[in-house]
Design a protein around this motif. Structure first.
Motif, PDB file in Angstrom:
ATOM      1  N   ASN A  18      27.178  45.739  38.941  1.00 23.11           N
ATOM      2  CA  ASN A  18      28.429  46.476  38.943  1.00 23.11           C
ATOM      3  C   ASN A  18      29.520  45.712  39.666  1.00 23.11           C
ATOM      4  OD1 ASN A  18      27.248  48.565  37.555  1.00 23.11           O
ATOM      5  ND2 ASN A  18      26.838  49.810  39.372  1.00 23.11           N
ATOM      6  N   ALA A  19      29.164  44.993  40.703  1.00 22.50           N
ATOM      7  CA  ALA A  19      30.145  44.226  41.470  1.00 22.50           C
ATOM      8  C   ALA A  19      30.419  42.862  40.861  1.00 22.50           C
ATOM      9  CB  ALA A  19      29.662  44.066  42.906  1.00 22.50           C
ATOM     10  N   GLY A  20      29.699  42.493  39.851  1.00 21.87           N
ATOM     11  CA  GLY A  20      29.913  41.212  39.193  1.00 21.87           C
ATOM     12  C   GLY A  20      29.120  40.073  39.788  1.00 21.87           C
ATOM     13  N   LEU A  21      28.303  40.340  40.819  1.00 15.51           N
ATOM     14  CA  LEU A  21      27.620  39.249  41.500  1.00 15.51           C
ATOM     15  C   LEU A  21      26.597  38.569  40.602  1.00 15.51           C
ATOM     16  CD1 LEU A  21      27.071  40.918  44.980  1.00 15.51           C
ATOM     17  CD2 LEU A  21      28.806  39.258  44.325  1.00 15.51           C
ATOM     18  N   ARG A  22      25.846  39.366  39.819  1.00 15.07           N
ATOM     19  CA  ARG A  22      24.833  38.754  38.967  1.00 15.07           C
ATOM     20  C   ARG A  22      25.458  37.870  37.903  1.00 15.07           C
ATOM     21  NH1 ARG A  22      19.797  39.107  38.508  1.00 15.07           N
ATOM     22  NH2 ARG A  22      19.752  38.852  36.262  1.00 15.07           N
ATOM     23  N   LYS A  23      26.554  38.329  37.320  1.00 18.23           N
ATOM     24  CA  LYS A  23      27.196  37.544  36.272  1.00 18.23           C
ATOM     25  C   LYS A  23      27.730  36.229  36.819  1.00 18.23           C
ATOM     26  CE  LYS A  23      28.583  41.502  33.450  1.00 18.23           C
ATOM     27  NZ  LYS A  23      29.713  42.238  32.863  1.00 18.23           N
ATOM     28  N   VAL A  24      28.208  36.267  38.061  1.00 20.25           N
ATOM     29  CA  VAL A  24      28.756  35.046  38.654  1.00 20.25           C
ATOM     30  C   VAL A  24      27.669  33.995  38.792  1.00 20.25           C
ATOM     31  CG1 VAL A  24      29.847  34.075  40.703  1.00 20.25           C
ATOM     32  CG2 VAL A  24      30.562  36.305  39.857  1.00 20.25           C
ATOM     33  N   ARG A  25      26.445  34.409  39.107  1.00 18.68           N
ATOM     34  CA  ARG A  25      25.354  33.451  39.282  1.00 18.68           C
ATOM     35  C   ARG A  25      25.042  32.709  37.992  1.00 18.68           C
ATOM     36  NH1 ARG A  25      22.338  37.992  41.671  1.00 18.68           N
ATOM     37  NH2 ARG A  25      22.783  38.075  43.902  1.00 18.68           N
ATOM     38  N   GLU A  26      25.404  33.308  36.859  1.00 14.26           N
ATOM     39  CA  GLU A  26      25.077  32.700  35.576  1.00 14.26           C
ATOM     40  C   GLU A  26      26.149  31.730  35.093  1.00 14.26           C
ATOM     41  OE1 GLU A  26      24.533  35.933  32.929  1.00 14.26           O
ATOM     42  OE2 GLU A  26      22.824  36.788  34.001  1.00 14.26           O
ATOM     43  N   LEU A  27      27.260  31.636  35.823  1.00 13.52           N
ATOM     44  CA  LEU A  27      28.378  30.828  35.356  1.00 13.52           C
ATOM     45  C   LEU A  27      28.315  29.419  35.926  1.00 13.52           C
ATOM     46  CD1 LEU A  27      31.305  33.396  35.675  1.00 13.52           C
ATOM     47  CD2 LEU A  27      29.802  32.976  33.728  1.00 13.52           C
ATOM     48  N   GLN A  28      28.989  28.520  35.238  1.00 14.35           N
ATOM     49  CA  GLN A  28      29.116  27.153  35.722  1.00 14.35           C
ATOM     50  C   GLN A  28      30.497  26.629  35.337  1.00 14.35           C
ATOM     51  OE1 GLN A  28      26.337  24.560  33.797  1.00 14.35           O
ATOM     52  NE2 GLN A  28      26.648  25.458  31.773  1.00 14.35           N
ATOM     53  N   ALA A  44      32.922  35.187  52.938  1.00 14.33           N
ATOM     54  CA  ALA A  44      31.882  35.899  52.191  1.00 14.33           C
ATOM     55  C   ALA A  44      32.342  36.192  50.761  1.00 14.33           C
ATOM     56  CB  ALA A  44      31.512  37.196  52.912  1.00 14.33           C
ATOM     57  N   THR A  45      33.605  36.581  50.601  1.00 18.07           N
ATOM     58  CA  THR A  45      34.131  36.861  49.259  1.00 18.07           C
ATOM     59  C   THR A  45      34.192  35.592  48.422  1.00 18.07           C
ATOM     60  OG1 THR A  45      35.480  38.636  50.208  1.00 18.07           O
ATOM     61  CG2 THR A  45      36.025  37.904  47.986  1.00 18.07           C
ATOM     62  N   LEU A  46      34.643  34.509  49.027  1.00 17.63           N
ATOM     63  CA  LEU A  46      34.706  33.235  48.309  1.00 17.63           C
ATOM     64  C   LEU A  46      33.309  32.755  47.933  1.00 17.63           C
ATOM     65  CD1 LEU A  46      37.484  31.386  50.351  1.00 17.63           C
ATOM     66  CD2 LEU A  46      37.711  32.595  48.167  1.00 17.63           C
ATOM     67  N   ASP A  47      32.342  32.973  48.816  1.00 16.28           N
ATOM     68  CA  ASP A  47      30.959  32.601  48.506  1.00 16.28           C
ATOM     69  C   ASP A  47      30.451  33.407  47.309  1.00 16.28           C
ATOM     70  OD1 ASP A  47      30.837  30.745  50.535  1.00 16.28           O
ATOM     71  OD2 ASP A  47      29.944  32.129  51.987  1.00 16.28           O
ATOM     72  N   SER A  48      30.770  34.697  47.278  1.00 13.93           N
ATOM     73  CA  SER A  48      30.325  35.541  46.173  1.00 13.93           C
ATOM     74  C   SER A  48      30.905  35.072  44.846  1.00 13.93           C
ATOM     75  CB  SER A  48      30.728  36.999  46.428  1.00 13.93           C
ATOM     76  OG  SER A  48      30.101  37.504  47.581  1.00 13.93           O
ATOM     77  N   ALA A  49      32.121  34.535  44.888  1.00 18.11           N
ATOM     78  CA  ALA A  49      32.754  34.020  43.671  1.00 18.11           C
ATOM     79  C   ALA A  49      32.352  32.576  43.387  1.00 18.11           C
ATOM     80  CB  ALA A  49      34.273  34.114  43.793  1.00 18.11           C
ATOM     81  N   ARG A  50      31.464  32.024  44.203  1.00 19.37           N
ATOM     82  CA  ARG A  50      30.997  30.638  44.060  1.00 19.37           C
ATOM     83  C   ARG A  50      32.185  29.682  43.961  1.00 19.37           C
ATOM     84  NH1 ARG A  50      27.117  30.246  39.180  1.00 19.37           N
ATOM     85  NH2 ARG A  50      27.334  28.056  39.717  1.00 19.37           N
ATOM     86  N   ILE A  51      33.039  29.783  44.959  1.00 21.82           N
ATOM     87  CA  ILE A  51      34.264  28.995  44.944  1.00 21.82           C
ATOM     88  C   ILE A  51      33.976  27.500  44.961  1.00 21.82           C
ATOM     89  CG2 ILE A  51      34.582  28.848  47.445  1.00 21.82           C
ATOM     90  CD1 ILE A  51      37.313  29.638  44.856  1.00 21.82           C
ATOM     91  N   ASP A  52      32.848  27.105  45.553  1.00 23.73           N
ATOM     92  CA  ASP A  52      32.527  25.681  45.641  1.00 23.73           C
ATOM     93  C   ASP A  52      32.143  25.096  44.289  1.00 23.73           C
ATOM     94  OD1 ASP A  52      32.985  25.633  48.391  1.00 23.73           O
ATOM     95  OD2 ASP A  52      30.944  26.306  48.830  1.00 23.73           O
ATOM     96  N   ASP A  53      31.814  25.943  43.319  1.00 27.01           N
ATOM     97  CA  ASP A  53      31.465  25.481  41.975  1.00 27.01           C
ATOM     98  C   ASP A  53      32.608  25.667  40.983  1.00 27.01           C
ATOM     99  OD1 ASP A  53      28.848  24.784  42.730  1.00 27.01           O
ATOM    100  OD2 ASP A  53      28.184  26.856  42.520  1.00 27.01           O
ATOM    101  N   ALA A  54      33.744  26.214  41.445  1.00 24.86           N
ATOM    102  CA  ALA A  54      34.867  26.487  40.545  1.00 24.86           C
ATOM    103  C   ALA A  54      35.618  25.196  40.225  1.00 24.86           C
ATOM    104  CB  ALA A  54      35.815  27.499  41.179  1.00 24.86           C
ATOM    105  N   VAL A  55      36.228  25.157  39.038  1.00 27.08           N
ATOM    106  CA  VAL A  55      37.019  23.993  38.634  1.00 27.08           C
ATOM    107  C   VAL A  55      38.514  24.248  38.775  1.00 27.08           C
ATOM    108  CG1 VAL A  55      35.259  23.146  37.050  1.00 27.08           C
ATOM    109  CG2 VAL A  55      36.981  24.751  36.213  1.00 27.08           C
ATOM    110  N   ALA A  56      38.906  25.501  39.057  1.00 27.10           N
ATOM    111  CA  ALA A  56      40.315  25.832  39.272  1.00 27.10           C
ATOM    112  C   ALA A  56      40.398  27.223  39.890  1.00 27.10           C
ATOM    113  CB  ALA A  56      41.114  25.785  37.966  1.00 27.10           C
ATOM    114  N   VAL A  57      41.498  27.483  40.602  1.00 26.55           N
ATOM    115  CA  VAL A  57      41.731  28.792  41.211  1.00 26.55           C
ATOM    116  C   VAL A  57      43.188  29.177  40.953  1.00 26.55           C
ATOM    117  CG1 VAL A  57      41.614  30.202  43.296  1.00 26.55           C
ATOM    118  CG2 VAL A  57      40.096  28.212  43.046  1.00 26.55           C
TER     119      VAL A  57
END
Length: 575
Positions: free
Chosen positions: A332-342, A399-412
């Motif tokens: 519901n919070a989107g955390l699982r879906k974020v783990r599947e992204l690259q 913590a919020t940035l970690d949940s969004a996997r900011i270190d794996d993002a290509v743009a913000v």
């Protein structure tokens, strides 16, 4: 007053429109409600601009103005897609515009590090694209007859970072200066300038989400590995200890019963022992085996086994319930879906503008994660239709940035409605990204796009903190409202560096200041890219001695303030 422009709107967009109209020397009247229209001279006004951030107010004033003066050009700002489409039908002179539609492409291009902009004018697809100057020379020597739009001075220049708008072809550039040119795709490629394919955009955004996008598909093996990692992350670590204890209890009971249970004539097999142990631990007791005829010690063992079984089963069920609940909450919070992204793009702020940018990025085939503070945001259903995960929290917190996997993002893209929040978030991101903050010879960098309403503040923030992609929705949208209200053709806006440019067209009126004007006499910060002298007669890249005549349609590009002034001259009849 007669032939004046009435403006409604006291937010940054409305104030910017008023400022630019006054700078251009136009007579204006400002209203704040529909009851003021008659006093503002709506019957004799040339145009009405409804640019308030309240859709209801804009709609009310636009509809009443049309009743009071059927010939007035009505340019209204409506963010609601349903209202916008309904009002646009039969609106008469003018246009119904949405700020998000006008400004989102610039943010999307910045997120994707694109330097190519496609704009249709005069029936021709013009392309604005740029490249580093390969050597020190004049623009004419490097790019021939291509029309230069801007030069951003590089490190080899005496004034690095300076933006020169619409320079002449004989202006010199240093090696490494960024040069933006305009022409057809074929002309740019012929001069060695790469042209990226256009970005796909959504057909519609609003109550019904967006259409026209496709989802990035992961390989089957990657999906399996992501699922395993997701399961591992979701499970309470103590679950494995409890599971191991339950298995040890089951196997121990199986071995003990196999060799100690008296069941004439042959005793128990391992399968029988396993089966009897399982039904004892789970307290099922089907009645096919019993401890009633066994030695006392074995009967006491059975009692202990049943209590141990109840306890271990309860503990395991508790962990399973915790797992299911945590997975549900995470989904519901989107955390699982974020783990599947690259290689995803993070968008901070899910407003009218944010959801449009999200939809366009999805349309271009990119994975997107949204960070939003409010769980009651009205665009959550649109994000769900786009299959975009939403992380609820403060984007300035680790913590919020970690949940969004900011270190794996290509743009913000930071697109909240508060300049201060956007700037604060940008500073936090700069510290978090570290070496990935800017492009270098070894890394492409992570573009961080900041939405800052105030143009002067945006420029100051860009210079002070080194933000390369500050976008003002007001700066990008205001020219559309002003140009349309003045009866001009506006084809597009785009940014080079921190400078905004506009492409527009004007029909040269007889006796206007443009009638008989040569290209060499045009404003130094505007450039005529084409002249249409009749159906099918379009002259590209006119020379300096080419003259404009009444009836011609001139297509120009330049900073919007100078361009609007030049376009206005095409309508102004000299005394």
């Amino acid at each position: 007053m007669e032939g004046h422009i009435i403006v409604c709107g006291d937010d940054p967009l409305g104030l910017r429109i008023i400022e630019q109209l006054r700078t251009a020397g136009r007579e204006i009247a400002v209203v704040f409600s529909s009851s003021e229209l008659n006093d503002a001279g709506i019957a004799k006004a040339a145009a009405l601009i409804c640019a308030d951030d309240d859709d209801a107010l804009n709609l009310e004033i636009a509809l009443l103005a049309r009743q009071l003066n059927p010939d007035v050009r009505v340019v209204a700002r409506l963010g609601n897609s349903v209202l916008r489409e309904a009002v646009a039908l039969g609106n008469g002179p003018g246009a119904i515009l949405d700020v998000a539609d006008l400004a989102a492409p610039s943010v999307v291009e910045a997120c994707l590090s694109r330097t190519t902009h496609s704009i249709s004018a005069a029936g021709i697809e013009f392309v604005v694209s740029g490249t580093d100057a390969p050597r020190s020379a004049t623009l004419r020597e490097i790019f021939g007859d291509l029309a230069p739009i801007a030069v951003v001075r590089g490190e080899n220049s005496p004034t690095p970072g300076e933006v020169v708008a619409c320079p002449g072809r004989d202006v010199g550039v240093s090696e490494g200066d960024w040069t933006a040119m305009i022409g057809t795709a074929e002309e740019l490629v012929a001069q060695g300038i790469s042209v990226a394919p256009p970005v796909a955009t959504t057909v519609e955004v609003g109550h019904h989400g967006a259409r026209g996008y496709h989802q990035h598909r992961r390989k089957p093996l990657k999906r399996v590995l992501d699922a395993v990692r997701a399961f591992r992350d979701d499970v309470n670590p103590n679950f494995f200890k409890a599971f191991a204890a339950s298995m040890a209890l089951l196997l121990g009971a199986t071995v003990l019963l196999r060799y100690s249970f008296n069941d004439a004539p042959t005793g128990m097999t391992f399968i029988d022992a396993l089966y009897f142990s399982a039904e004892t631990i789970t307290t099922v007791g089907y009645g096919d085996f019993s401890f009633i005829d066994q030695p006392t010690w074995l009967r006491l063992f059975g009692v202990g086994l049943m209590f141990a079984g109840i306890t271990s089963s309860a503990v395991l069920m508790a962990f399973v319930a915790d797992l299911l609940l945590s997975r549900r909450i995470a989904q519901n919070a989107g955390l699982r879906k974020v783990r599947e992204l690259q290689d995803h793009i993070v968008v901070v702020g899910l407003g009218t503008f944010g959801i449009r940018v999200v939809a366009d990025l999805k349309a271009a085939g990119h994975d997107v994660v949204v960070i939003e503070r409010s769980p009651d945001n009205r665009f959550l259903s649109s994000a769900a239709e786009l299959d975009v995960p939403v992380i609820f929290g403060d984007a300035t917190l680790p913590a919020t940035l970690d949940s969004a996997r900011i270190d794996d993002a290509v743009a913000v893209a930071v697109l909240t409605q508060s300049d201060m929040i956007n700037i604060e978030t940008g500073i936090v991101l700069r510290e978090r990204l570290g070496a990935r903050w800017k492009r270098s010879d070894t890394t492409p960098g992570v573009p961080v796009v900041l939405r800052v309403y105030d143009r002067a503040l945006g420029a100051a923030v860009s210079q002070r903190f080194g933000f390369e992609n500050v976008r003002s929705t007001v700066e990008l949208a205001a020219p559309w409202f002003i140009g349309t209200a003045m009866g001009l053709q506006v084809f597009g806006t785009f940014s080079v560096g921190q400078q905004s440019f506009m492409v527009g067209g004007v029909e040269v009126a007889p006796g206007s200041e443009l009638d008989g004007l040569r290209m060499a006499e045009m404003s130094t910060q505007t450039r005529v890219i084409a002249i249409a002298r009749g159906p099918g007669n379009v002259q590209l890249h006119p020379r300096r001695d080419t003259q404009l005549f009444a009836g011609d349609t001139a297509y120009l590009v330049g900073p919007h303030r100078e361009l609007l002034d030049t376009l206005h001259k095409g309508q102004r009849v000299t005394a």
